[in-house]
Design an enzyme around this catalytic site. Structure first.
Site, PDB file in Angstrom:
ATOM      1  N   ASP A 212      43.217  34.206  28.508  1.00  0.00           N
ATOM      2  CA  ASP A 212      43.614  35.450  27.850  1.00  0.00           C
ATOM      3  C   ASP A 212      45.093  35.422  27.487  1.00  0.00           C
ATOM      4  O   ASP A 212      45.941  35.112  28.310  1.00  0.00           O
ATOM      5  CB  ASP A 212      43.325  36.621  28.795  1.00  0.00           C
ATOM      6  CG  ASP A 212      43.211  37.944  28.068  1.00  0.00           C
ATOM      7  OD1 ASP A 212      43.446  37.970  26.854  1.00  0.00           O
ATOM      8  OD2 ASP A 212      42.880  38.947  28.719  1.00  0.00           O
TER       9      ASP A 212
ATOM     10  N   SER B  10      43.362  42.740  24.416  1.00  0.00           N
ATOM     11  CA  SER B  10      42.280  41.887  24.894  1.00  0.00           C
ATOM     12  C   SER B  10      40.900  42.423  24.526  1.00  0.00           C
ATOM     13  O   SER B  10      39.963  41.651  24.328  1.00  0.00           O
ATOM     14  CB  SER B  10      42.371  41.723  26.412  1.00  0.00           C
ATOM     15  OG  SER B  10      43.560  41.072  26.773  1.00  0.00           O
TER      16      SER B  10
ATOM     17  N   THR C  30      38.431  41.487  28.780  1.00  0.00           N
ATOM     18  CA  THR C  30      37.998  40.165  28.323  1.00  0.00           C
ATOM     19  C   THR C  30      36.596  39.802  28.810  1.00  0.00           C
ATOM     20  O   THR C  30      35.729  39.478  28.000  1.00  0.00           O
ATOM     21  CB  THR C  30      39.023  39.094  28.726  1.00  0.00           C
ATOM     22  OG1 THR C  30      40.284  39.413  28.129  1.00  0.00           O
ATOM     23  CG2 THR C  30      38.595  37.721  28.247  1.00  0.00           C
TER      24      THR C  30
END
Length: 204
Positions: A43, A87, A147
């Site tokens: 990420d 994200s 995520t």
């Protein structure tokens, strides 16, 4: 994340889809086919971040192992209404191929964050579930964080962990995520309790 934290700097989400035995037998014996599909995501580790990490760690560019890989693919995951992605939109775009708004989990751009659901967009994991494949999500962060959540859930707000987490067990396709590993039990449990939906087996 604070520098003193012992956890990795980047949250990683791993999605694994494994063919069921009967699915594998459907292929021609002489045809080379992939058995597994694994999406590994660090990420926030975009091109500029990797460049900075190489300079910080080695004092030179292009010194990271990943920067020596023979193939590179670039994608634009900016949200529909801004230049910079978070994200939620970023992973939703990767998993569904559809851009949305920051803070939104795998719903179309018709969603209004915290206020209105958008059209659910089918994720790569859901395509696998629809085809009878085994799926898994493994993360260094909470399994309900943006995520990893974008692989299996749909929500108009990334912060609604109590709404996001149960979707792993009430899937739109297939029988749900087979393997789910990550953190976040306390916050997920408190949101489930506040909603009166129980703890789904989560203890404290």
């Amino acid at each position: 994340m604070k520098p003193s934290s012992p956890r990795p700097l980047f949250a990683a989400a791993l999605v694994t889809m494994l063919s069921l035995p009967h699915a594998a037998s459907a292929h021609d014996a002489g045809e080379a086919r992939a058995k597994n599909v694994i999406v590994f995501l660090a990420d926030a580790a975009g091109v500029s971040t990797l460049h900075g990490a190489s300079l910080h760690g080695y004092g030179e560019p292009l010194k990271l192992h990943i920067q020596g890989w023979p193939h590179l693919g670039l994608s634009d995951t900016s949200p529909v209404d801004k230049w910079v992605s978070d994200s939620a939109n970023g992973m939703s775009s990767i998993m569904t191929g559809v851009k949305t708004r920051n803070g939104v989990i795998s719903q179309g751009p018709d969603a209004v964050r915290r206020e209105k659901d958008g059209t659910p967009t089918r994720t790569l994991l859901e395509y696998a579930e629809e085809r009878g494949l085994r799926t898994g999500v493994v993360s260094t962060q909470s399994v309900a964080d943006a995520t990893p959540a974008a692989t299996y859930a749909h929500s108009n707000d990334r912060g609604k962990w109590g709404e996001i987490f149960p979707q792993a067990f009430s899937p739109r396709y297939g029988d749900g995520v087979d393997v789910l590993i990550g953190s976040g039990r306390e916050k997920i449990g408190s949101q489930l309790a506040a909603a009166g939906t129980g703890g789904l087996g989560l203890g404290h």
